[in-house]
Design an enzyme around this catalytic site. Structure first.
Site, short mmCIF file in Angstrom:
data_model
loop_
_atom_site.label_atom_id
_atom_site.label_comp_id
_atom_site.label_asym_id
_atom_site.label_seq_id
_atom_site.Cartn_x
_atom_site.Cartn_y
_atom_site.Cartn_z
N ASP A 1 25.24 26.38 52.70
CA ASP A 1 23.95 25.70 52.91
C ASP A 1 23.38 25.15 51.60
OD1 ASP A 1 23.71 25.99 55.67
OD2 ASP A 1 22.61 27.88 55.54
N HIS B 1 12.29 28.32 52.34
CA HIS B 1 13.20 29.47 52.45
C HIS B 1 13.57 30.12 51.11
CE1 HIS B 1 13.75 28.76 56.67
NE2 HIS B 1 14.36 27.60 56.50
N ASP C 1 7.34 23.59 60.56
CA ASP C 1 8.80 23.44 60.62
C ASP C 1 9.35 24.30 61.75
OD1 ASP C 1 11.08 22.70 58.17
OD2 ASP C 1 11.69 24.20 59.66
N HIS D 1 11.83 26.11 61.74
CA HIS D 1 12.37 27.37 61.21
C HIS D 1 11.24 28.27 60.70
CE1 HIS D 1 15.85 24.54 60.87
NE2 HIS D 1 16.50 25.59 61.34
N ASP E 1 11.61 18.96 61.80
CA ASP E 1 12.75 19.34 62.65
C ASP E 1 12.34 19.96 63.98
OD1 ASP E 1 11.82 21.52 61.29
OD2 ASP E 1 13.73 22.07 60.36
N TYR F 1 16.09 16.48 60.29
CA TYR F 1 17.51 16.18 60.06
C TYR F 1 17.98 14.91 60.75
CZ TYR F 1 16.75 20.48 57.84
OH TYR F 1 16.19 21.41 57.01
#
Ligand code: TV1
Ligand code: CA
Ligand code: ZN
Length: 376
Positions: A99, A141, A176, A178, A265, A304
């Site tokens: 990643d 993150h 987001d 995530h 996203d 993305y």
């Protein structure tokens, strides 16, 4: 829709920042696409544009460990072949790997990305702007000691630390798809920073954390709020959930400053996402937050389908400025990337929303109970 009535809006605009963000592999060239779309729609003339400069090592050290920083610098000065670390081993070495590949000039990328959100924070702490935008930021993150999920440096954490010099209480809201785990972990023990993340939570979906009972630690207990939802979340349910977060928790917390991670996203049909939000859904969500009338930082993050992220962030900027945009994308250097529609809309798909009314009701009642704990 006029979201930012009477507010001074500033946009962090720096070619070297964009070039750095453009090099992140899964979102290659996205930063330039966003900027060029804003420019061709004439938005840059409607805001104060402010340059950024790369952050110093001392600045990055305010959150990240020296070991991690030294590793990033070492990777920067080494060829892949001399690194003498096997691929799998790299994965456990400060989170670099699939990643987060060891990119060329990684250290410079880190300093530029951190510098962008540092400039946005300075605009708010100096009172030069009441809304500060950095679409090249939002890398939620990254952890103190490691890269994670395309994020090498946690520009968000560093920016919040700067905001705290001026603003006693900062609320962070992460739209987001995530979980904003890096920001949450950084402030898990703090009552001065309320972190909120709405995110998709299902088996195998990254990063896997952010359950409802994840509420912060020690002194900071109840100053983390997680709102995990199921696949296919619709605009109405997204906005309803955020409304309950704002009314029950954020308003109770009464922040002096707000940071919104606007990761794109959660948009319908995102390559890595799984929610079903439209640009209108994001705009309504942001308007709920801007109604709080605090100094606000807007950051990017995931997204993305680069053309859709550009559509979203351009549209959100226009909303904050109280201006409306022509549906037809104007001719510019990335025009062909907006086909086949060549228009500005991102609408919901016809997928089913797996969030049942029972599930949503339970979420909302737990958000309410959480707010009551903040009140205490
Ligand atoms: C290289 C090239 C890497 C193509 C990674 C999707 C790729 C992914 C790639 C990918 C991809 C993830 C994991 C598995 C953890 C790994 C900016 C156990 C098409 C903020 C980060 C998602 C989201 C990471 C970042 C996730 C953000 N999904 N193509 N990688 N291991 N990683 O699941 O929140 O949006 O997908
Ligand atoms: Ca989130
Ligand atoms: Zn994301």
């Amino acid at each position: 829709m006029l979201l930012g009535a009477g507010r001074i809006v500033a946009y962090v605009d720096d070619i070297n920042l964009r070039r750095a963000a453009d090099r992140i592999p899964v979102v290659r060239n996205r930063a330039s696409m966003v900027h060029e779309l804003m420019k061709v729609y004439g938005l840059l003339e409607l805001m104060k544009t402010v340059p950024s400069s790369p952050a110093s090592e001392d600045y990055v050290k305010l959150f990240h460990s020296s070991d991690y920083i030294n590793f990033l610098k070492a990777v920067t000065h080494t060829n892949d072949d001399d690194l003498s670390i096997e691929e799998e081993e790299l994965e456990d070495t400060f989170g670099l790997g699939f990643d987060c590949p060891a990119l060329p000039m990684l250290w410079s990328l880190v300093c530029h990305v951190a510098g962008g959100s540092m400039a946005a924070a300075r605009l708010l702490t100096s009172g030069q702007a009441s809304v500060a935008i950095n679409w090249c930021g939002g890398w939620h993150h990254a952890q103190r000691d490691s890269a994670s999920g395309f994020c090498y440096v946690n520009d968000v954490v560093l920016a919040i630390m700067q905001l705290r010099h001026k603003f006693a209480k900062v609320a962070y809201v992460d739209l987001d798809v995530h979980h904003g785990d890096g920001v949450e972990n950084a402030f898990a023990f703090s009552r001065s920073v309320l972190t909120v993340s709405l995110h998709l939570k299902e088996d195998g979906f990254f990063p896997g954390t952010g359950t409802q009972d994840d509420v912060g630690e020690g002194e900071g207990r109840y100053f983390c709020l997680n709102v995990p939802y199921k696949a296919g979340l619709s605009d109405d349910n997204f906005v309803e959930l955020l409304k309950s977060v704002v009314e029950e928790a954020v308003q109770v917390f009464a922040p002096d400053c707000l940071v919104v991670q606007c990761g794109g996203d959660a948009l319908a049909l995102d390559r890595l996402g799984g929610a079903n939000i439209s640009i209108d859904g994001y705009t309504r969500a942001l308007s709920l937050l801007l109604r709080l009338q605090c100094p606000t930082m807007l950051l990017g993050g995931g997204g993305y389908e680069p053309a859709n992220a550009a559509r979203l962030w351009t549209s959100l900027t226009a909303s904050v400025l109280g201006t409306s945009l022509d549906l037809e994308i104007p001719e510019h250097c990335f025009f062909e990337r907006y086909g086949p529609s060549f228009d500005l809309a991102v609408t919901p798909s016809n997928r089913r929303d797996q969030n049942s009314s029972e599930y949503l009701a339970a979420l909302k009642s737990s958000i309410k109970a959480h707010g009551e704990e903040i009140q205490k």
